[in-house]
Design a protein around this motif. Structure first.
Motif, PDB file in Angstrom:
ATOM      1  N   GLN A  41      25.208  59.628  40.823  1.00  0.00           N
ATOM      2  CA  GLN A  41      25.654  60.982  40.534  1.00  0.00           C
ATOM      3  C   GLN A  41      26.357  61.611  41.733  1.00  0.00           C
ATOM      4  O   GLN A  41      27.424  62.230  41.603  1.00  0.00           O
ATOM      5  N   ILE A  42      25.792  61.426  42.916  1.00  0.00           N
ATOM      6  CA  ILE A  42      26.408  61.959  44.137  1.00  0.00           C
ATOM      7  C   ILE A  42      27.787  61.342  44.353  1.00  0.00           C
ATOM      8  O   ILE A  42      28.765  62.029  44.649  1.00  0.00           O
ATOM      9  N   LEU A  43      27.864  60.015  44.180  1.00  0.00           N
ATOM     10  CA  LEU A  43      29.135  59.327  44.407  1.00  0.00           C
ATOM     11  C   LEU A  43      30.198  59.764  43.411  1.00  0.00           C
ATOM     12  O   LEU A  43      31.344  60.060  43.795  1.00  0.00           O
ATOM     13  N   LEU A  44      29.863  59.815  42.128  1.00  0.00           N
ATOM     14  CA  LEU A  44      30.855  60.161  41.113  1.00  0.00           C
ATOM     15  C   LEU A  44      31.370  61.585  41.307  1.00  0.00           C
ATOM     16  O   LEU A  44      32.566  61.855  41.112  1.00  0.00           O
ATOM     17  N   GLU A  45      30.498  62.503  41.686  1.00  0.00           N
ATOM     18  CA  GLU A  45      30.928  63.881  41.922  1.00  0.00           C
ATOM     19  C   GLU A  45      31.859  63.955  43.134  1.00  0.00           C
ATOM     20  O   GLU A  45      32.867  64.660  43.108  1.00  0.00           O
ATOM     21  N   LEU A  49      35.758  60.394  40.101  1.00  0.00           N
ATOM     22  CA  LEU A  49      36.246  59.239  39.347  1.00  0.00           C
ATOM     23  C   LEU A  49      36.296  59.538  37.855  1.00  0.00           C
ATOM     24  O   LEU A  49      35.418  60.215  37.321  1.00  0.00           O
ATOM     25  N   LYS A  50      37.297  59.028  37.205  1.00  0.00           N
ATOM     26  CA  LYS A  50      37.417  59.203  35.763  1.00  0.00           C
ATOM     27  C   LYS A  50      36.668  58.079  35.053  1.00  0.00           C
ATOM     28  O   LYS A  50      37.195  57.364  34.196  1.00  0.00           O
ATOM     29  N   LEU A  51      35.433  57.919  35.465  1.00  0.00           N
ATOM     30  CA  LEU A  51      34.550  56.913  34.876  1.00  0.00           C
ATOM     31  C   LEU A  51      33.259  57.588  34.437  1.00  0.00           C
ATOM     32  O   LEU A  51      32.778  58.502  35.111  1.00  0.00           O
ATOM     33  N   THR A  52      32.709  57.147  33.320  1.00  0.00           N
ATOM     34  CA  THR A  52      31.373  57.603  32.958  1.00  0.00           C
ATOM     35  C   THR A  52      30.361  56.868  33.833  1.00  0.00           C
ATOM     36  O   THR A  52      30.673  55.801  34.404  1.00  0.00           O
ATOM     37  N   PRO A  53      29.145  57.392  33.981  1.00  0.00           N
ATOM     38  CA  PRO A  53      28.124  56.658  34.735  1.00  0.00           C
ATOM     39  C   PRO A  53      27.922  55.244  34.197  1.00  0.00           C
ATOM     40  O   PRO A  53      27.690  54.310  34.972  1.00  0.00           O
ATOM     41  N   GLU A  54      28.041  55.073  32.880  1.00  0.00           N
ATOM     42  CA  GLU A  54      27.851  53.756  32.278  1.00  0.00           C
ATOM     43  C   GLU A  54      28.976  52.795  32.669  1.00  0.00           C
ATOM     44  O   GLU A  54      28.733  51.610  32.954  1.00  0.00           O
ATOM     45  N   TYR A 104      30.877  53.049  35.385  1.00  0.00           N
ATOM     46  CA  TYR A 104      30.700  52.762  36.811  1.00  0.00           C
ATOM     47  C   TYR A 104      29.605  51.716  37.009  1.00  0.00           C
ATOM     48  O   TYR A 104      29.783  50.759  37.773  1.00  0.00           O
ATOM     49  N   LEU A 105      28.491  51.898  36.307  1.00  0.00           N
ATOM     50  CA  LEU A 105      27.363  50.972  36.463  1.00  0.00           C
ATOM     51  C   LEU A 105      27.760  49.555  36.070  1.00  0.00           C
ATOM     52  O   LEU A 105      27.422  48.589  36.767  1.00  0.00           O
ATOM     53  N   ALA A 106      28.493  49.408  34.970  1.00  0.00           N
ATOM     54  CA  ALA A 106      28.902  48.077  34.525  1.00  0.00           C
ATOM     55  C   ALA A 106      29.762  47.383  35.583  1.00  0.00           C
ATOM     56  O   ALA A 106      29.588  46.188  35.853  1.00  0.00           O
ATOM     57  N   ARG A 107      30.683  48.120  36.191  1.00  0.00           N
ATOM     58  CA  ARG A 107      31.568  47.526  37.199  1.00  0.00           C
ATOM     59  C   ARG A 107      30.811  47.191  38.469  1.00  0.00           C
ATOM     60  O   ARG A 107      31.000  46.107  39.043  1.00  0.00           O
ATOM     61  N   ILE A 108      29.943  48.098  38.906  1.00  0.00           N
ATOM     62  CA  ILE A 108      29.234  47.862  40.169  1.00  0.00           C
ATOM     63  C   ILE A 108      28.242  46.717  40.020  1.00  0.00           C
ATOM     64  O   ILE A 108      28.034  45.937  40.959  1.00  0.00           O
ATOM     65  N   VAL A 109      27.645  46.563  38.841  1.00  0.00           N
ATOM     66  CA  VAL A 109      26.721  45.447  38.611  1.00  0.00           C
ATOM     67  C   VAL A 109      27.453  44.118  38.750  1.00  0.00           C
ATOM     68  O   VAL A 109      26.937  43.166  39.347  1.00  0.00           O
ATOM     69  N   THR A 110      28.662  44.038  38.197  1.00  0.00           N
ATOM     70  CA  THR A 110      29.450  42.809  38.315  1.00  0.00           C
ATOM     71  C   THR A 110      29.727  42.478  39.780  1.00  0.00           C
ATOM     72  O   THR A 110      29.579  41.320  40.212  1.00  0.00           O
TER      73      THR A 110
END
Length: 276
Positions: free
Chosen positions: A64-68, A72-77, A79-85
């Protein structure tokens, strides 16, 4: 104030993992920078003043801190999918930081000292999946932490929203030790615990738990807090906001110490006896 010097010997050591035991902090930064370059027009790299706010916190709070910040024009979901990869690609390369194997081995040796054993537990905000990615190739190193003394970020006993810099994870780690002490051994008190942390929120969590703290930060984090070391060691940087201030320490009260690395750890200073 005059620092306290009459501490009891340390009977338990509680360890953070990322950036303290393992070299994961630079990997985290690399992964975030990949996403910033892919999706941000104005934030191409993660600076340390923002990274410092992410360290030690549970994943959802850090996201939440990072996205704010990055807008980024990404939903938390998404972002999470990309960072997990990215994590899956890079975390299997983690290595222990300087001095860590020797320190953990020496603390394990104290278990042979019937009068002065030092018990250890893990208290990390990493969830189980990330923990396995980072440690499955380091099973011998982490074998010193019994399964029942590993508290991870998705531990069901931790209430949502009560991650570092709040004290719950370290108090729970101490509970796991006390619940598994040999018969006849007195329960360990918070002031008999030594918390090992690299992050500022983690130091605050340890201080709020009423425990002594070793702060061993990344050199870039240390530079960011130059001149404010006493605030960090007292847990007074305000990472948890202006709440329950009676739980934090006082400047230069002797409960916290900065170490540049975990090499040549001063066992005697903490009343720890390593059998020869």
């Amino acid at each position: 104030m005059a620092p306290r010097t009459d501490f009891p010997p340390v009977r338990a050591c509680l360890f953070d993992m990322d950036g303290l035991l393992l070299d994961t902090e630079d990997i985290y930064t690399q992964c975030i920078n990949v996403i910033l370059k892919e999706h941000s027009q104005t934030r191409p790299e993660l600076p340390w003043d923002v990274k410092a706010k992410l360290q030690g916190r549970p994943g959802p709070a850090a996201t939440q801190i990072l996205l704010e910040w990055a807008d980024l024009k990404l939903t938390p979901e998404e972002y999470l999918a990309r960072i997990v990869t990215l994590h899956q690609e890079r975390f299997p390369t983690t290595r222990p930081l300087a001095g860590v194997p020797e320190l953990l081995a020496n603390l394990a040796k104290t278990q042979k000292h019937q009068q002065k054993p030092v018990h250890i537990a893990l208290a990390t905000s990493s969830h189980l999946a990330n923990f396995k990615l980072k440690t499955d190739h380091l099973t011998e190193l982490f074998s010193v932490f019994p399964d029942e003394r590993r508290v991870l970020g998705d531990d069901q006993r931790l209430k949502p929203g009560r991650g570092k810099p709040l004290p719950d994870i370290f108090l729970l780690a101490l509970d796991t030790i006390n619940a598994s002490l040999p018969e006849g051994e007195e329960p360990i008190k918070p002031e008999e615990c030594l918390v090992f942390e690299d992050s500022v929120p983690g130091v605050e969590a340890g201080r709020r738990a009423g425990m002594r703290v070793i702060w061993c930060p990344h050199k870039e984090l240390k530079a960011l807090y130059a001149g404010r070391e006493a605030e960090v060691l007292a847990g007074r940087t305000g990472e948890a906001g202006d709440v329950d201030m009676h739980q934090v320490g006082e400047l230069d009260d002797g409960w916290g110490e900065y170490l540049a690395s975990l090499e040549d750890f001063p066992y005697e200073k903490y009343g720890i006896v390593v059998p020869q």
